[in-house]
Design an enzyme around this catalytic site. Structure first.
Site, PDB file in Angstrom:
ATOM      1  N   GLN A   1       0.801  -1.226   0.000  1.00 13.17           N
ATOM      2  CA  GLN A   1       0.000   0.000   0.000  1.00 13.17           C
ATOM      3  C   GLN A   1       0.832   1.272   0.000  1.00 13.17           C
ATOM      4  O   GLN A   1       0.318   2.332  -0.350  1.00 13.17           O
ATOM      5  CB  GLN A   1      -0.943  -0.002   1.207  1.00 13.17           C
ATOM      6  CG  GLN A   1      -2.025  -1.079   1.119  1.00 13.17           C
ATOM      7  CD  GLN A   1      -2.935  -1.082   2.315  1.00 13.17           C
ATOM      8  OE1 GLN A   1      -2.648  -1.727   3.305  1.00 13.17           O
ATOM      9  NE2 GLN A   1      -4.028  -0.352   2.240  1.00 13.17           N
TER      10      GLN A   1
ATOM     11  N   HIS B   1      -1.677  -5.463 -13.039  1.00 16.14           N
ATOM     12  CA  HIS B   1      -1.053  -5.233 -14.332  1.00 16.14           C
ATOM     13  C   HIS B   1      -1.851  -5.907 -15.446  1.00 16.14           C
ATOM     14  O   HIS B   1      -1.880  -5.421 -16.582  1.00 16.14           O
ATOM     15  CB  HIS B   1       0.387  -5.737 -14.335  1.00 16.14           C
ATOM     16  CG  HIS B   1       1.294  -4.935 -13.458  1.00 16.14           C
ATOM     17  ND1 HIS B   1       2.535  -5.366 -13.051  1.00 16.14           N
ATOM     18  CD2 HIS B   1       1.137  -3.708 -12.894  1.00 16.14           C
ATOM     19  CE1 HIS B   1       3.095  -4.449 -12.278  1.00 16.14           C
ATOM     20  NE2 HIS B   1       2.266  -3.432 -12.166  1.00 16.14           N
TER      21      HIS B   1
ATOM     22  N   ASP C   1       2.157   0.399  -7.841  1.00 16.35           N
ATOM     23  CA  ASP C   1       3.484   0.453  -8.460  1.00 16.35           C
ATOM     24  C   ASP C   1       4.359   1.550  -7.849  1.00 16.35           C
ATOM     25  O   ASP C   1       5.569   1.382  -7.704  1.00 16.35           O
ATOM     26  CB  ASP C   1       3.364   0.694  -9.963  1.00 16.35           C
ATOM     27  CG  ASP C   1       2.873  -0.528 -10.719  1.00 16.35           C
ATOM     28  OD1 ASP C   1       2.580  -1.558 -10.063  1.00 16.35           O
ATOM     29  OD2 ASP C   1       2.768  -0.465 -11.959  1.00 16.35           O
TER      30      ASP C   1
ATOM     31  N   HIS D   1       0.899  -9.265   4.641  1.00 17.62           N
ATOM     32  CA  HIS D   1      -0.267  -8.382   4.615  1.00 17.62           C
ATOM     33  C   HIS D   1      -0.846  -8.379   3.193  1.00 17.62           C
ATOM     34  O   HIS D   1      -0.671  -7.423   2.435  1.00 17.62           O
ATOM     35  CB  HIS D   1       0.142  -6.971   5.043  1.00 17.62           C
ATOM     36  CG  HIS D   1      -1.009  -6.076   5.386  1.00 17.62           C
ATOM     37  ND1 HIS D   1      -1.108  -5.416   6.590  1.00 17.62           N
ATOM     38  CD2 HIS D   1      -2.120  -5.718   4.698  1.00 17.62           C
ATOM     39  CE1 HIS D   1      -2.212  -4.688   6.619  1.00 17.62           C
ATOM     40  NE2 HIS D   1      -2.846  -4.855   5.468  1.00 17.62           N
TER      41      HIS D   1
ATOM     42  N   ASN E   1      -1.897 -10.941   8.445  1.00 16.17           N
ATOM     43  CA  ASN E   1      -2.904  -9.898   8.623  1.00 16.17           C
ATOM     44  C   ASN E   1      -4.277 -10.356   8.138  1.00 16.17           C
ATOM     45  O   ASN E   1      -4.426 -10.845   7.024  1.00 16.17           O
ATOM     46  CB  ASN E   1      -2.505  -8.643   7.842  1.00 16.17           C
ATOM     47  CG  ASN E   1      -3.459  -7.497   8.079  1.00 16.17           C
ATOM     48  OD1 ASN E   1      -3.476  -6.900   9.148  1.00 16.17           O
ATOM     49  ND2 ASN E   1      -4.294  -7.185   7.085  1.00 16.17           N
ATOM     50  N   GLU E   2      -5.281 -10.193   8.995  1.00 15.39           N
ATOM     51  CA  GLU E   2      -6.686 -10.358   8.661  1.00 15.39           C
ATOM     52  C   GLU E   2      -7.009 -11.660   7.907  1.00 15.39           C
ATOM     53  O   GLU E   2      -7.442 -11.632   6.750  1.00 15.39           O
ATOM     54  CB  GLU E   2      -7.170  -9.148   7.857  1.00 15.39           C
ATOM     55  CG  GLU E   2      -7.104  -7.858   8.645  1.00 15.39           C
ATOM     56  CD  GLU E   2      -7.700  -6.666   7.899  1.00 15.39           C
ATOM     57  OE1 GLU E   2      -7.910  -6.762   6.673  1.00 15.39           O
ATOM     58  OE2 GLU E   2      -7.960  -5.645   8.544  1.00 15.39           O
TER      59      GLU E   2
ATOM     60  N   GLU F   1      -5.329  -2.163  14.339  1.00 12.43           N
ATOM     61  CA  GLU F   1      -5.909  -1.301  13.305  1.00 12.43           C
ATOM     62  C   GLU F   1      -7.243  -0.781  13.794  1.00 12.43           C
ATOM     63  O   GLU F   1      -8.046  -1.521  14.359  1.00 12.43           O
ATOM     64  CB  GLU F   1      -6.154  -2.037  11.985  1.00 12.43           C
ATOM     65  CG  GLU F   1      -5.000  -2.103  11.033  1.00 12.43           C
ATOM     66  CD  GLU F   1      -5.400  -2.695   9.680  1.00 12.43           C
ATOM     67  OE1 GLU F   1      -6.456  -2.299   9.138  1.00 12.43           O
ATOM     68  OE2 GLU F   1      -4.663  -3.552   9.184  1.00 12.43           O
TER      69      GLU F   1
END
Length: 509
Positions: free
Chosen positions: A17, A37, A50, A120, A164-165, A377
Site C-alpha cells: 500500500q 497489471h 506500483d 499483509h 494480517n486479517e 488497526e
C-alpha cells in the site's frame, strides 16, 4: 480520561500500500502486482501500488512524520517478494534485507518501536500459482520466509504479527472474490484457507519461540479482524454467540483456547451441515491431535483489528442467506443486518459503532482468560482529501473512549492502540479514492508530499498528554481552518495554546 501507564500509541501501513518500487532491484512478483497489471479495472480508479507513497525511496519521510506525531510504535509490513524474490529461500535479496534494516534502524534512532507484520495480503505469485492459502504446504513455505525475516531483524524488533486479517484472506476472498487473488470457491476454499493460515502462523510462532524468544524476549501474534456481532433481539443472543464462534472463534479458538481445536459447536455444526450437502467429510477440515497441539498456545498477545459491527438474526422462511462475512451465513442460517442508528461511511461495508470495539474486547477477554490485547488497526476512510477531517477525529475519539471503558470498567488488558493509517495509501480495490491517512498524500506530486491533517494534530496531543483530556475535536479543526488561510501547515504554538486553554477552562470548572 488518562490511559494506563505503559499504554502505547501507534499508526500502521502495509508494504504494497505504500512502498511502490514494485520491480526495484530483484524484487519478485506478488499477486497484486500480477493482478493489477493484467486487469486495472479490478480497482475503482484504475491505479496500482506500483508507486503508491513511494516509501521505498522516501522511508526517511515516513520516519519523520512518525516522529513528528510522537508515535510509540509504527506498524508496517514486509514484502515477502522483496525479501525472497522467488517466494522461497533459495534466493535472499540483499537489497530487500537492507531496505528494512534502514527503516528499522531509523525508527529506533528516533525512539519509535517497529512492529512488523510478515504477510499483509501481498502473497508471492509463485505460491499462489501452487494454490496459495489452500495448499497445506504453504505452512512450511511461510515458516521458511518467517525464519529468514527473524534471523535478520529479531535482534531489534520485539513485536511481530504473522498474518494480517485471515478473515479477509479466507472468508472474503473465497466467498466473494472481491480481493486478489480473485478466486471464488465457497465450498472448501474458506475452510482450507482457515486451517492453513493457522498452521502457517503456528509454525512461524514456534520458530521464534524456539530460536529467539529467550534471547530477545519478543512477542508474536496473528492479526484478527472480526466484525462485532450483536443479537438483533434478546431472543437472538444464542444465535449471535454461535455466529461469533463461527467468525472470531474459527480463527482464534485453535490458538487461544485451553482445549485447542475448532469451537466445539462449530465443528459439530459443520460436520452435520456438510453431510446434509452430500459431503462424506466436513467442509471444515478437522485437526489431528498433533495439529491441535502445534497450534494451541501460539500467542503472546491478541492482535485485534476493529472497524465495524453487524446485527444477527435468524433467516426467515424462504429467505436465502448469502455466503459468510458480509450479509449472513448459509451454514448458520443467519442474516447479518446493519443498525439504522449506526452512521454510514464512504465505505459501504463500514458503519460506525464505537461501542462494538468495547464489546469485542470484552468478549475476547472473557473467552481467552484476560489475554493482553493490542489494537493493531482502527480508522476511518473518506473519499474526501480534506485536511479538516472532523469525522476522523470523532472516530478516533469515540473508539478510544470505548477502549478506556473496556480497560477501566470491564478490566480488559488492552496495551496499545494503532490508527489506520499513518498516511493515505493505495487502499486495495478502492485505489486512491478512499483515504485513511492522518497525513494527506498528494499522489500527483512526484515527491508524494506528506501533509498533516487535523486528525494528526489531535492524535499527537492525545499521545503527548497520554489522555483524551485534550481540546475538543471541533475546537482543533476550527482553529486549524482559521490558521490555514490557504496554508497546509498548522501552528504548533496554536495547538499548545489550545491545549493550555482547554486545561485552564477545565480546571476552573
Amino acid at each position: 480520561m488518562k490511559f494506563p501507564p505503559g499504554f502505547k500509541f501507534g499508526a500502521g501501513t502495509s508494504a504494497y500500500q505504500i512502498e511502490g518500487a514494485w520491480n526495484a532491484s530483484d524484487k519478485g512478483i506478488s499477486i497484486w502486482d500480477n493482478a493489477l497489471h493484467n486487469d486495472p479495472n479490478l480497482v475503482s480508479d484504475g491505479t496500482t501500488g506500483d508507486v503508491a507513497c513511494n516509501s521505498y525511496h522516501l522511508w526517511k519521510e515516513d520516519i519523520h512524520i512518525a516522529h513528528e506525531l510522537g508515535l510509540h510504535f509504527y506498524r508496517f509490513s514486509i514484502s515477502w517478494t522483496r525479501i525472497l524474490p522467488t517466494g522461497f529461500p533459495n534466493k535472499i535479496s540483499k537489497d530487500g534485507i537492507n531496505y528494512y534494516n534502514k527503516l528499522i534502524d531509523g525508527l529506533l534512532r528516533k525512539g519509535i518501536e517497529p512492529v512488523i507484520t510478515l504477510q499483509h495480503f501481498d502473497l508471492p505469485l509463485s505460491i499462489q500459482n501452487l494454490g496459495g492459502w489452500t495448499n497445506p504446504l504453504i505452512a512450511d513455505w511461510f515458516a521458511d520466509y518467517a525464519g529468514v525475516v527473524f534471523s535478520n531483524y529479531a535482534d531489534r524488533v520485539k513485536t511481530w504479527i504473522t498474518i494480517n486479517e485471515p478473515h479477509m484472506v479466507c472468508d472474503l476472498v473465497y466467498n466473494f472474490a472481491i480481493l486478489v487473488p480473485i478466486v471464488t470457491e465457497p465450498w472448501l476454499g474458506p475452510f482450507l484457507c482457515n486451517k492453513n493460515v493457522l498452521m502457517a502462523h503456528a509454525k512461524a510462532w514456534r520458530i521464534y519461540d524456539e530460536n529467539y524468544k529467550q534471547k530477545y524476549h519478543g512477542k508474536v501474534s496473528i492479526a484478527n479482524n472480526p466484525i462485532w456481532l450483536e443479537a438483533k433481539t434478546e431472543d437472538d443472543e444464542d444465535l449471535a454467540e454461535l455466529a461469533r464462534e463461527f467468525g472470531v472463534g474459527r480463527f482464534s479458538d485453535p490458538i487461544y483456547s485451553e482445549e485447542g481445536g475448532w469451537p466445539p459447536a462449530i465443528e459439530k455444526l459443520m460436520i452435520d451441515y456438510s453431510k446434509k450437502q452430500g459431503f462424506p467429510y466436513s467442509r471444515l477440515p478437522l485437526f489431528t491431535e498433533e495439529e491441535k497441539k502445534l497450534i494451541k498456545g501460539t500467542y503472546d498477545y491478541y492482535s485485534l483489528i476493529y472497524y465495524t459491527s453487524r446485527l444477527v438474526r435468524p433467516a426467515h422462511e424462504g429467505e436465502e442467506p448469502g455466503p459468510w462475512f458480509i450479509n449472513g451465513s448459509k451454514e448458520l442460517n443467519v442474516i447479518l443486518e446493519t443498525d439504522p442508528r449506526w452512521p454510514i461511511t464512504d465505505s459501504s461495508y463500514i458503519l460506525i459503532n464505537p461501542e462494538g470495539i468495547r464489546r469485542q474486547i470484552t468478549w475476547i477477554t472473557r473467552r481467552y482468560k484476560n489475554v493482553s490485547i493490542l489494537i493493531t488497526e482502527n480508522g476511518l476512510g473518506t473519499k474526501s482529501a480534506e485536511l479538516h477531517d472532523t469525522a476522523r477525529i470523532r472516530f478516533i475519539q469515540d473508539h478510544l473512549q470505548q477502549i478506556l471503558l473496556a480497560i477501566k470498567e470491564d478490566g480488559a488488558n488492552v496495551v496499545g492502540y494503532t490508527v489506520w493509517s499513518l498516511m493515505d495509501n493505495f487502499e486495495w480495490i478502492f485505489g486512491q479514492t478512499l483515504r485513511f491517512g492522518l497525513y494527506h498524500i498528494d499522489f500527483t506530486d512526484p515527491l508524494r508530499k506528506r501533509t498533516p491533517r487535523a486528525s494528526a494534530h489531535y492524535y499527537k496531543s492525545i499521545i503527548k498528554h497520554h489522555s483524551l483530556d485534550v481540546p475538543h475535536p471541533s475546537q482543533v479543526t476550527r482553529e486549524l481552518r482559521h490558521s490555514n488561510a490557504g496554508s497546509s501547515k498548522f501552528s504548533l504554538c496554536t495547538l499548545i495554546g489550545l491545549i493550555t486553554l482547554g486545561k485552564l477552562v477545565s480546571n476552573s470548572l
